[in-house]
Design a protein around this motif. Structure first.
Motif, PDB file in Angstrom:
ATOM      1  N   LEU A   1       0.828  -1.210   0.000  1.00  0.00           N
ATOM      2  CA  LEU A   1       0.000   0.000   0.000  1.00  0.00           C
ATOM      3  C   LEU A   1       0.859   1.254   0.000  1.00  0.00           C
ATOM      4  CD1 LEU A   1      -2.798   1.406   0.341  1.00  0.00           C
ATOM      5  CD2 LEU A   1      -2.400   1.305   2.812  1.00  0.00           C
ATOM      6  N   LYS A   2       0.395   2.250  -0.754  1.00  0.00           N
ATOM      7  CA  LYS A   2       0.982   3.580  -0.661  1.00  0.00           C
ATOM      8  C   LYS A   2      -0.131   4.602  -0.870  1.00  0.00           C
ATOM      9  CE  LYS A   2       4.315   6.858  -2.585  1.00  0.00           C
ATOM     10  NZ  LYS A   2       5.356   7.112  -3.627  1.00  0.00           N
ATOM     11  N   ILE A   3      -0.428   5.380   0.183  1.00  0.00           N
ATOM     12  CA  ILE A   3      -1.364   6.491   0.058  1.00  0.00           C
ATOM     13  C   ILE A   3      -0.578   7.771   0.301  1.00  0.00           C
ATOM     14  CG2 ILE A   3      -3.532   7.511   0.809  1.00  0.00           C
ATOM     15  CD1 ILE A   3      -4.414   4.874   1.873  1.00  0.00           C
ATOM     16  N   PRO A   4      -0.415   8.591  -0.736  1.00  0.00           N
ATOM     17  CA  PRO A   4       0.379   9.809  -0.576  1.00  0.00           C
ATOM     18  C   PRO A   4      -0.242  10.762   0.438  1.00  0.00           C
ATOM     19  CG  PRO A   4      -0.020   9.311  -2.894  1.00  0.00           C
ATOM     20  CD  PRO A   4      -0.931   8.432  -2.090  1.00  0.00           C
ATOM     21  N   SER A   5       0.577  11.304   1.314  1.00  0.00           N
ATOM     22  CA  SER A   5       0.099  12.293   2.271  1.00  0.00           C
ATOM     23  C   SER A   5      -0.208  13.595   1.534  1.00  0.00           C
ATOM     24  CB  SER A   5       1.161  12.540   3.339  1.00  0.00           C
ATOM     25  OG  SER A   5       0.734  13.540   4.243  1.00  0.00           O
ATOM     26  N   PRO A   6      -1.359  14.228   1.784  1.00  0.00           N
ATOM     27  CA  PRO A   6      -1.714  15.451   1.065  1.00  0.00           C
ATOM     28  C   PRO A   6      -0.703  16.579   1.259  1.00  0.00           C
ATOM     29  CG  PRO A   6      -3.606  14.561   2.231  1.00  0.00           C
ATOM     30  CD  PRO A   6      -2.415  13.799   2.705  1.00  0.00           C
ATOM     31  N   ALA A   7      -0.236  16.754   2.484  1.00  0.00           N
ATOM     32  CA  ALA A   7       0.709  17.834   2.798  1.00  0.00           C
ATOM     33  C   ALA A   7       1.131  17.681   4.249  1.00  0.00           C
ATOM     34  CB  ALA A   7       0.081  19.206   2.565  1.00  0.00           C
TER      35      ALA A   7
ATOM     36  N   SER B   1       2.052  -3.721   4.056  1.00  0.00           N
ATOM     37  CA  SER B   1       1.616  -4.877   3.280  1.00  0.00           C
ATOM     38  C   SER B   1       0.143  -5.158   3.559  1.00  0.00           C
ATOM     39  CB  SER B   1       2.457  -6.102   3.640  1.00  0.00           C
ATOM     40  OG  SER B   1       2.072  -7.220   2.876  1.00  0.00           O
ATOM     41  N   LEU B   2      -0.640  -5.308   2.502  1.00  0.00           N
ATOM     42  CA  LEU B   2      -2.091  -5.371   2.636  1.00  0.00           C
ATOM     43  C   LEU B   2      -2.631  -6.785   2.862  1.00  0.00           C
ATOM     44  CD1 LEU B   2      -3.123  -2.834  -0.137  1.00  0.00           C
ATOM     45  CD2 LEU B   2      -3.592  -2.598   2.316  1.00  0.00           C
ATOM     46  N   GLU B   3      -3.694  -6.838   3.671  1.00  0.00           N
ATOM     47  CA  GLU B   3      -4.501  -8.035   3.878  1.00  0.00           C
ATOM     48  C   GLU B   3      -5.966  -7.622   3.753  1.00  0.00           C
ATOM     49  OE1 GLU B   3      -3.465 -10.248   7.460  1.00  0.00           O
ATOM     50  OE2 GLU B   3      -1.637  -9.049   7.622  1.00  0.00           O
ATOM     51  N   ALA B   4      -6.843  -8.622   3.664  1.00  0.00           N
ATOM     52  CA  ALA B   4      -8.272  -8.331   3.518  1.00  0.00           C
ATOM     53  C   ALA B   4      -8.810  -7.464   4.666  1.00  0.00           C
ATOM     54  CB  ALA B   4      -9.060  -9.632   3.421  1.00  0.00           C
ATOM     55  N   LYS B   5      -8.251  -7.652   5.864  1.00  0.00           N
ATOM     56  CA  LYS B   5      -8.729  -6.899   7.029  1.00  0.00           C
ATOM     57  C   LYS B   5      -8.421  -5.408   6.923  1.00  0.00           C
ATOM     58  CE  LYS B   5      -4.565  -7.710   9.848  1.00  0.00           C
ATOM     59  NZ  LYS B   5      -4.052  -8.288  11.115  1.00  0.00           N
ATOM     60  N   HIS B   6      -7.580  -5.014   5.969  1.00  0.00           N
ATOM     61  CA  HIS B   6      -7.245  -3.605   5.815  1.00  0.00           C
ATOM     62  C   HIS B   6      -8.217  -2.870   4.901  1.00  0.00           C
ATOM     63  CE1 HIS B   6      -2.973  -5.168   6.739  1.00  0.00           C
ATOM     64  NE2 HIS B   6      -3.524  -4.708   7.848  1.00  0.00           N
ATOM     65  N   THR B   7      -9.254  -3.558   4.440  1.00  0.00           N
ATOM     66  CA  THR B   7     -10.279  -2.920   3.621  1.00  0.00           C
ATOM     67  C   THR B   7     -11.019  -1.859   4.431  1.00  0.00           C
ATOM     68  OG1 THR B   7     -10.616  -4.835   2.190  1.00  0.00           O
ATOM     69  CG2 THR B   7     -12.467  -3.310   2.424  1.00  0.00           C
ATOM     70  N   GLY B   8     -11.199  -0.685   3.832  1.00  0.00           N
ATOM     71  CA  GLY B   8     -11.937   0.384   4.516  1.00  0.00           C
ATOM     72  C   GLY B   8     -11.554   1.748   3.990  1.00  0.00           C
ATOM     73  N   VAL B   9     -12.003   2.772   4.693  1.00  0.00           N
ATOM     74  CA  VAL B   9     -11.722   4.146   4.295  1.00  0.00           C
ATOM     75  C   VAL B   9     -10.612   4.711   5.178  1.00  0.00           C
ATOM     76  CG1 VAL B   9     -13.605   5.051   5.749  1.00  0.00           C
ATOM     77  CG2 VAL B   9     -12.689   6.442   3.894  1.00  0.00           C
ATOM     78  N   TYR B  10      -9.625   5.321   4.545  1.00  0.00           N
ATOM     79  CA  TYR B  10      -8.500   5.947   5.244  1.00  0.00           C
ATOM     80  C   TYR B  10      -8.648   7.461   5.150  1.00  0.00           C
ATOM     81  CZ  TYR B  10      -6.500   1.319   5.493  1.00  0.00           C
ATOM     82  OH  TYR B  10      -6.298  -0.021   5.779  1.00  0.00           O
ATOM     83  N   LEU B  11      -8.454   8.114   6.275  1.00  0.00           N
ATOM     84  CA  LEU B  11      -8.686   9.553   6.366  1.00  0.00           C
ATOM     85  C   LEU B  11      -7.382  10.278   6.671  1.00  0.00           C
ATOM     86  CD1 LEU B  11     -11.860   9.387   8.655  1.00  0.00           C
ATOM     87  CD2 LEU B  11     -11.798   9.425   6.168  1.00  0.00           C
ATOM     88  N   ALA B  12      -7.072  11.249   5.825  1.00  0.00           N
ATOM     89  CA  ALA B  12      -5.970  12.166   6.106  1.00  0.00           C
ATOM     90  C   ALA B  12      -6.596  13.407   6.727  1.00  0.00           C
ATOM     91  CB  ALA B  12      -5.211  12.511   4.836  1.00  0.00           C
ATOM     92  N   VAL B  13      -6.422  13.564   8.034  1.00  0.00           N
ATOM     93  CA  VAL B  13      -7.153  14.578   8.795  1.00  0.00           C
ATOM     94  C   VAL B  13      -6.218  15.714   9.201  1.00  0.00           C
ATOM     95  CG1 VAL B  13      -8.574  14.996  10.830  1.00  0.00           C
ATOM     96  CG2 VAL B  13      -8.679  12.775   9.678  1.00  0.00           C
ATOM     97  N   LYS B  14      -6.663  16.950   8.954  1.00  0.00           N
ATOM     98  CA  LYS B  14      -5.914  18.113   9.422  1.00  0.00           C
ATOM     99  C   LYS B  14      -6.754  18.904  10.414  1.00  0.00           C
ATOM    100  CE  LYS B  14      -2.745  21.669   7.782  1.00  0.00           C
ATOM    101  NZ  LYS B  14      -2.143  22.312   6.578  1.00  0.00           N
ATOM    102  N   THR B  15      -7.979  19.133  10.072  1.00  0.00           N
ATOM    103  CA  THR B  15      -8.943  19.747  10.991  1.00  0.00           C
ATOM    104  C   THR B  15     -10.268  19.051  10.767  1.00  0.00           C
ATOM    105  OG1 THR B  15      -9.761  21.427   9.448  1.00  0.00           O
ATOM    106  CG2 THR B  15      -7.770  21.977  10.716  1.00  0.00           C
ATOM    107  N   THR B  16     -11.246  19.373  11.578  1.00  0.00           N
ATOM    108  CA  THR B  16     -12.560  18.761  11.405  1.00  0.00           C
ATOM    109  C   THR B  16     -13.196  19.174  10.088  1.00  0.00           C
ATOM    110  OG1 THR B  16     -13.526  20.599  12.653  1.00  0.00           O
ATOM    111  CG2 THR B  16     -13.004  18.583  13.866  1.00  0.00           C
ATOM    112  N   GLU B  17     -12.757  20.282   9.504  1.00  0.00           N
ATOM    113  CA  GLU B  17     -13.326  20.737   8.238  1.00  0.00           C
ATOM    114  C   GLU B  17     -12.518  20.277   7.033  1.00  0.00           C
ATOM    115  OE1 GLU B  17     -12.503  23.000  10.680  1.00  0.00           O
ATOM    116  OE2 GLU B  17     -14.522  23.056  11.567  1.00  0.00           O
ATOM    117  N   LEU B  18     -11.325  19.748   7.259  1.00  0.00           N
ATOM    118  CA  LEU B  18     -10.426  19.425   6.157  1.00  0.00           C
ATOM    119  C   LEU B  18      -9.964  17.978   6.276  1.00  0.00           C
ATOM    120  CD1 LEU B  18      -9.036  20.677   3.679  1.00  0.00           C
ATOM    121  CD2 LEU B  18      -7.116  21.286   5.149  1.00  0.00           C
ATOM    122  N   THR B  19     -10.625  17.080   5.534  1.00  0.00           N
ATOM    123  CA  THR B  19     -10.305  15.668   5.588  1.00  0.00           C
ATOM    124  C   THR B  19     -10.317  15.084   4.178  1.00  0.00           C
ATOM    125  OG1 THR B  19     -11.319  15.433   7.779  1.00  0.00           O
ATOM    126  CG2 THR B  19     -10.974  13.419   6.505  1.00  0.00           C
TER     127      THR B  19
END
Length: 267
Positions: free
Chosen positions: A38-44, A74-92
């Motif tokens: 897995l690779k999810i780029p960090s927004p900033a 390294s991914l497995e089936a249990k890693h299925t889901g939504v990943y959130l890059a959170v900075k503030t409650t208004e910016l995700t």
């Protein structure tokens, strides 16, 4: 010359061992397989990673890179889901990762078990998606579409999500439909081969869980016959090492039994 050959072989084997990268995309669903990297780029700078909810804890196997803050592992089936890059409650920023989805075929009933993940690929650019004649929401929920909305991905499906999903071109044209049935099927956990009883030489595949399809191998080669019971050839042709491979309703690789050595004993 020998040293060069050895170095080349080492490079080839190293490349073979490198798992395929599965790269997340903002506001999209990305389909991956077990073992992908897995690779999810960090927004900033200044973002933190969460799983499922803004205060959800990341799976321990997935961690942000110390330098780039990209989410990796390294991914497995249990890693299925939504990943959130959170900075503030208004910016995700949201990224949906689905591992080992069941890929459904248009116009063919797709049977899956509760809790499964599904992939519906329309191959239509900018498709307009509906479920039971109602438009699927595009915001306020985890991302569920690939780029250009060609494919729809859902995870942890429930019985209420049984029905017909339809994708049609936004400018008109031929629509495609995916009938989906979500039922209370249990995940396949084990498979065991044993010798059958009776006069006919048979092998049986005992399965823990609900099997959708059972295939067989002999001496490592796939056989064309399918089913819970395998009738063995008579004579020396029947002697060999057998295994059964069980496909369940939840996607992922088939569960394969240990090998069973069978020796035909004639009259």
């Amino acid at each position: 010359m020998k040293l060069v050959t050895i170095l080349l072989l080492l490079c080839v084997h190293t490349a073979d061992l490198t798992p395929p990268e599965c790269k997340g995309a903002k506001d999209q669903v990305v389909f991956c397989a077990t073992g992908n990297s897995l690779k999810i780029p960090s927004p900033a700078a200044g973002y933190t990673w969460q799983f499922g909810t803004p205060d959800g804890v990341l799976p321990s196997e997935l961690t942000p890179d110390d330098t780039t803050k990209d989410l990796k592992g390294s991914l497995e089936a249990k890693h299925t889901g939504v990943y959130l890059a959170v900075k503030t409650t208004e910016l995700t920023d949201k990224f949906t990762i689905i591992v080992d989805a069941v890929e459904c075929t248009k116009d063919v009933q797709c049977q899956v078990g509760t809790g499964s993940s599904i992939k519906l690929n329309s191959n239509i650019d900018g498709a307009k998606w509906e479920f039971e004649s109602l438009a699927l929401p595009t915001s306020g929920e985890p991302p569920k579409f690939t780029d250009q909305k060609k494919a729809l991905g859902l995870f942890d499906v429930k019985a209420a999500q049984s029905g017909t999903y339809k994708a049609e071109p936004t400018g008109g044209g031929t629509a495609v439909e995916f009938p989906v049935v979500v039922s209370d099927k249990t995940r396949v956990s084990t498979a065991t081969v044993k010798k059958g009883v009776g006069c006919v030489a048979t092998l049986e595949c005992e399965v823990t869980g609900d099997a959708q399809k059972i295939k067989w191998t002999k001496d490592g080669t796939d056989l064309t016959l399918e089913g819970k019971t395998l009738t063995v050839d008579t004579g020396d042709a029947g002697t060999g090492t057998y295994a059964c491979k069980v496909l369940g309703y939840h996607g992922g690789a088939p569960v394969t039994s240990a090998t069973f050595r069978y020796t035909y004993a004639g009259e």
